[in-house]
Structure formats: C-alpha cells, structure tokens
Design a protein around this motif. Sequence first.
Motif, PDB file in Angstrom:
ATOM      1  N   ARG A  14       0.834  -1.202   0.000  1.00 46.62           N
ATOM      2  CA  ARG A  14       0.000   0.000   0.000  1.00 46.62           C
ATOM      3  C   ARG A  14       0.870   1.254   0.000  1.00 46.62           C
ATOM      4  O   ARG A  14       1.982   1.267   0.559  1.00 46.62           O
ATOM      5  CB  ARG A  14      -0.917   0.025   1.231  1.00 46.62           C
ATOM      6  CG  ARG A  14      -1.986  -1.072   1.245  1.00 46.62           C
ATOM      7  CD  ARG A  14      -3.004  -0.880   0.139  1.00 46.62           C
ATOM      8  NE  ARG A  14      -3.964  -1.954   0.076  1.00 46.62           N
ATOM      9  CZ  ARG A  14      -5.145  -1.933   0.696  1.00 46.62           C
ATOM     10  NH1 ARG A  14      -5.487  -0.885   1.434  1.00 46.62           N
ATOM     11  NH2 ARG A  14      -5.972  -2.941   0.572  1.00 46.62           N
ATOM     12  N   PHE A  15       0.355   2.287  -0.634  1.00 43.45           N
ATOM     13  CA  PHE A  15       0.933   3.627  -0.562  1.00 43.45           C
ATOM     14  C   PHE A  15       0.007   4.437   0.333  1.00 43.45           C
ATOM     15  O   PHE A  15      -1.186   4.565   0.046  1.00 43.45           O
ATOM     16  CB  PHE A  15       1.028   4.249  -1.955  1.00 43.45           C
ATOM     17  CG  PHE A  15       1.766   5.561  -1.985  1.00 43.45           C
ATOM     18  CD1 PHE A  15       3.143   5.587  -2.144  1.00 43.45           C
ATOM     19  CD2 PHE A  15       1.094   6.770  -1.850  1.00 43.45           C
ATOM     20  CE1 PHE A  15       3.832   6.787  -2.182  1.00 43.45           C
ATOM     21  CE2 PHE A  15       1.770   7.974  -1.892  1.00 43.45           C
ATOM     22  CZ  PHE A  15       3.149   7.983  -2.046  1.00 43.45           C
ATOM     23  N   CYS A  16       0.555   4.972   1.420  1.00 39.38           N
ATOM     24  CA  CYS A  16      -0.264   5.590   2.459  1.00 39.38           C
ATOM     25  C   CYS A  16       0.058   7.078   2.582  1.00 39.38           C
ATOM     26  O   CYS A  16       1.231   7.469   2.599  1.00 39.38           O
ATOM     27  CB  CYS A  16      -0.024   4.925   3.811  1.00 39.38           C
ATOM     28  SG  CYS A  16      -0.195   3.129   3.793  1.00 39.38           S
TER      29      CYS A  16
ATOM     30  N   LEU B 186       1.999  13.240   5.235  1.00 38.04           N
ATOM     31  CA  LEU B 186       3.020  12.253   5.576  1.00 38.04           C
ATOM     32  C   LEU B 186       2.868  11.039   4.684  1.00 38.04           C
ATOM     33  O   LEU B 186       1.739  10.638   4.361  1.00 38.04           O
ATOM     34  CB  LEU B 186       2.894  11.829   7.040  1.00 38.04           C
ATOM     35  CG  LEU B 186       3.214  12.876   8.112  1.00 38.04           C
ATOM     36  CD1 LEU B 186       4.559  13.539   7.858  1.00 38.04           C
ATOM     37  CD2 LEU B 186       2.123  13.912   8.244  1.00 38.04           C
ATOM     38  N   LEU B 187       3.977  10.462   4.276  1.00 35.08           N
ATOM     39  CA  LEU B 187       3.979   9.348   3.337  1.00 35.08           C
ATOM     40  C   LEU B 187       4.563   8.101   3.990  1.00 35.08           C
ATOM     41  O   LEU B 187       5.605   8.161   4.653  1.00 35.08           O
ATOM     42  CB  LEU B 187       4.802   9.691   2.093  1.00 35.08           C
ATOM     43  CG  LEU B 187       4.462  11.004   1.369  1.00 35.08           C
ATOM     44  CD1 LEU B 187       5.393  11.196   0.180  1.00 35.08           C
ATOM     45  CD2 LEU B 187       3.018  11.028   0.924  1.00 35.08           C
TER      46      LEU B 187
ATOM     47  N   ARG C 283       5.144   3.738   2.920  1.00 37.26           N
ATOM     48  CA  ARG C 283       5.099   2.818   1.805  1.00 37.26           C
ATOM     49  C   ARG C 283       5.317   1.380   2.238  1.00 37.26           C
ATOM     50  O   ARG C 283       6.222   1.098   3.021  1.00 37.26           O
ATOM     51  CB  ARG C 283       6.213   3.166   0.779  1.00 37.26           C
ATOM     52  CG  ARG C 283       6.077   4.505   0.116  1.00 37.26           C
ATOM     53  CD  ARG C 283       7.400   5.244   0.098  1.00 37.26           C
ATOM     54  NE  ARG C 283       7.791   5.663   1.418  1.00 37.26           N
ATOM     55  CZ  ARG C 283       7.897   6.948   1.789  1.00 37.26           C
ATOM     56  NH1 ARG C 283       7.659   7.903   0.934  1.00 37.26           N
ATOM     57  NH2 ARG C 283       8.239   7.258   3.015  1.00 37.26           N
ATOM     58  N   ASP C 284       4.482   0.468   1.763  1.00 34.11           N
ATOM     59  CA  ASP C 284       4.749  -0.979   1.716  1.00 34.11           C
ATOM     60  C   ASP C 284       5.388  -1.527   2.988  1.00 34.11           C
ATOM     61  O   ASP C 284       6.515  -1.994   2.982  1.00 34.11           O
ATOM     62  CB  ASP C 284       5.628  -1.291   0.515  1.00 34.11           C
ATOM     63  CG  ASP C 284       5.713  -2.794   0.252  1.00 34.11           C
ATOM     64  OD1 ASP C 284       4.838  -3.537   0.722  1.00 34.11           O
ATOM     65  OD2 ASP C 284       6.679  -3.227  -0.409  1.00 34.11           O
ATOM     66  N   GLY C 285       4.673  -1.474   4.110  1.00 33.04           N
ATOM     67  CA  GLY C 285       5.168  -2.052   5.349  1.00 33.04           C
ATOM     68  C   GLY C 285       6.201  -1.215   6.069  1.00 33.04           C
ATOM     69  O   GLY C 285       6.861  -1.711   6.990  1.00 33.04           O
ATOM     70  N   GLU C 286       6.346   0.050   5.698  1.00 29.77           N
ATOM     71  CA  GLU C 286       7.348   0.918   6.320  1.00 29.77           C
ATOM     72  C   GLU C 286       7.033   1.140   7.800  1.00 29.77           C
ATOM     73  O   GLU C 286       5.877   1.284   8.200  1.00 29.77           O
ATOM     74  CB  GLU C 286       7.379   2.265   5.594  1.00 29.77           C
ATOM     75  CG  GLU C 286       8.475   3.202   6.053  1.00 29.77           C
ATOM     76  CD  GLU C 286       8.522   4.475   5.219  1.00 29.77           C
ATOM     77  OE1 GLU C 286       9.379   5.334   5.524  1.00 29.77           O
ATOM     78  OE2 GLU C 286       7.727   4.603   4.266  1.00 29.77           O
TER      79      GLU C 286
ATOM     80  N   GLY D 298       9.882   8.911  -2.138  1.00 26.36           N
ATOM     81  CA  GLY D 298      10.846   8.491  -1.134  1.00 26.36           C
ATOM     82  C   GLY D 298      10.974   9.421   0.047  1.00 26.36           C
ATOM     83  O   GLY D 298      11.696   9.118   1.003  1.00 26.36           O
ATOM     84  N   LEU D 299      10.282  10.544   0.015  1.00 22.87           N
ATOM     85  CA  LEU D 299      10.364  11.518   1.104  1.00 22.87           C
ATOM     86  C   LEU D 299       9.452  11.117   2.265  1.00 22.87           C
ATOM     87  O   LEU D 299       8.450  10.433   2.069  1.00 22.87           O
ATOM     88  CB  LEU D 299       9.958  12.905   0.593  1.00 22.87           C
ATOM     89  CG  LEU D 299      10.854  13.539  -0.472  1.00 22.87           C
ATOM     90  CD1 LEU D 299      10.188  14.791  -1.036  1.00 22.87           C
ATOM     91  CD2 LEU D 299      12.220  13.871   0.110  1.00 22.87           C
ATOM     92  N   PRO D 300       9.786  11.541   3.490  1.00 18.68           N
ATOM     93  CA  PRO D 300       8.899  11.251   4.630  1.00 18.68           C
ATOM     94  C   PRO D 300       7.608  12.042   4.584  1.00 18.68           C
ATOM     95  O   PRO D 300       6.601  11.644   5.163  1.00 18.68           O
ATOM     96  CB  PRO D 300       9.741  11.661   5.842  1.00 18.68           C
ATOM     97  CG  PRO D 300      10.694  12.676   5.313  1.00 18.68           C
ATOM     98  CD  PRO D 300      11.013  12.249   3.913  1.00 18.68           C
TER      99      PRO D 300
END
Length: 306
Positions: free
Chosen positions: A62-64, A86-87, A89-92, A132-134
Amino acid sequence: MRSFQDSQQHAAAISGWQQVYDQLGAGRLRSELLLVSGERFQLFHEVLDKRVVQYGQAPRQRFCVSFSTAKMPVIQGCKVGANSILLLRDGEEFMLHAPEGMAFLSLSVDIERFSRLAEIELGSAQFARMAGLPGLEVPQGLLKSIKLDIFRHVAGLGRRGVDADGLREKHIEEALMTLLLDLLLQASGERRRHELAVSSYIVRRSQELMLADTERPPSVLDLCERLHVSRRTLQNSFQRVVGMRPVAFLRSIRLNAVRRRLMSATADDLTVSDVAHDLGFRHLSHFSASYHELFGEYPSETLQRA
C-alpha cells in the motif's frame, strides 16, 4: 464508525496495520474511528482525547498518505504542520506522537497501480524522488477541500445496501487515487528532519531498549551509556519529541504493556502482581497508583473485566 475506551483496541480495529497505541495522557480514554475499507484501498479518520504514541508498520503493498485535521502530531521525527502530508510505503515502520485531541486522516491505496498512474502524471524520476520523502507540503486549502471530498464520498455508505457489482467500491477507489495524485501534483516542498530526526531516533531507541528487558528496565544513565549521549541530550530529546521526561514516558509505555497483558488474560491463576513484576514494577502500591492515574481504573478492575 466505532468508539473505544482503550487505545490498543482502537489500534487493533484498523485492519492491515501492524501497530501498537500506548496511552500517555492520564484518565479514561475516549476515541472515535471512522473506517472504510475495500479490496485495494482503505481510509480512516481517528480522534483521540488523550496523548498516545503510535508505532508499528504500515500495510504491505500500500501507498499511504496521512494528514492532520486537528492538533498536529510528530511523526517520523517531523513536526506536522497544517499543510503537511506524511507518506508511508509498503510495510514501512513509523512512530507517531499524538497530542491530546489529535484527529488524523489516513488514506492507503494499492501501491502498484498508484505508482503506475503517478509515473504517468509526474514522470518516473520525479515520482521516485517525491515518493521516497517522509512527507510533503501542499496548500492548506487543498487539504481542506480533499477532506470535504472524502467525507462526501463516504457519507451514507451504511444506508446504501449491498454493493453487489462492486461499482461503488471501484468509484471510491478511483476517487481516492485521484485525490492522492492531486496531492502529489500540488506538493510544493520537501520536509526536513535535521535535529528533530536525531531526537526522534533517541526516543525510539530508548523505547526499544526498555521493551527488550522489561523485568529490569534501563535507567537514564543506562540509556545514556548505551546510546552514547549525555543526560542533557537525552532529556532534551524526550522534551522535544514527546514533551515528557524520559522516566515518565518509559513508565507509561510499561504501564500500557501491563494493561495489554491484563486485558488479554485467560488463565485463572494470572495475578496483577505477577504481571507487574514481569514488567519491572517492584512496588505494587506505587504501581497501582500510577496505573489508576494513567487509565482511570485500577489494574484489578482491568483484569476483572478481561
């Protein structure tokens, strides 16, 4: 829409997120959760009336995107502003320090499809850089407009009957994808971590070290020695990130661990003193008073309800 009186029950109700919510603010918690999930999307809006630290992993594949709709939290070492998104990604992994009265809106969509669409809109290089940014900065008016659009899309879902052909679910997914693409297109800057990121790391590592040895939790000096930081740096980091002294914060984390164990108790021979001792509380009277101050009930009452 659901209401809760326990932070971890609230966290567990949000499917797909591997997370823990530890209550830090004193008193009986009240929270509300609006949750809408489909096969390839999810959105939720949460409101909590006590300070809570949230940590864990975002959903896989997922992209959150999340943003505040009331009081601003600190997440991933970044203070969230009124125009911040805030971003994840994928189980981050993430850690969010939620102040009393925080309200937060989170959207997640299928990362593979969203990435394809975003690369078309932005170009591969630009999307890779932004994704890729927070977090990102977007116009505050756009965030307010998106919030209104989201609640308009989900309003009355429970009154519309069965979605037999899946068209309503597809419509909501398409709407969320469009809103997220608009957010990225309108993003106007990059978030910077700098000193706050270091403080966030110190707080997170302190918590990990404490949870790794709950029977003999490390002292402030132990933490300083393990992390190679001064007492002043440790104290300042906790004040900057969570607004509490290290001892108070870490005690609250251990009290939350006690509460989770008591609430999941099934064995008749489990006692409050056993659990308290396992989590490093040696003075039961002090422990009981601290527990009551934080949660608004005594540990024996929690165990009895369980």
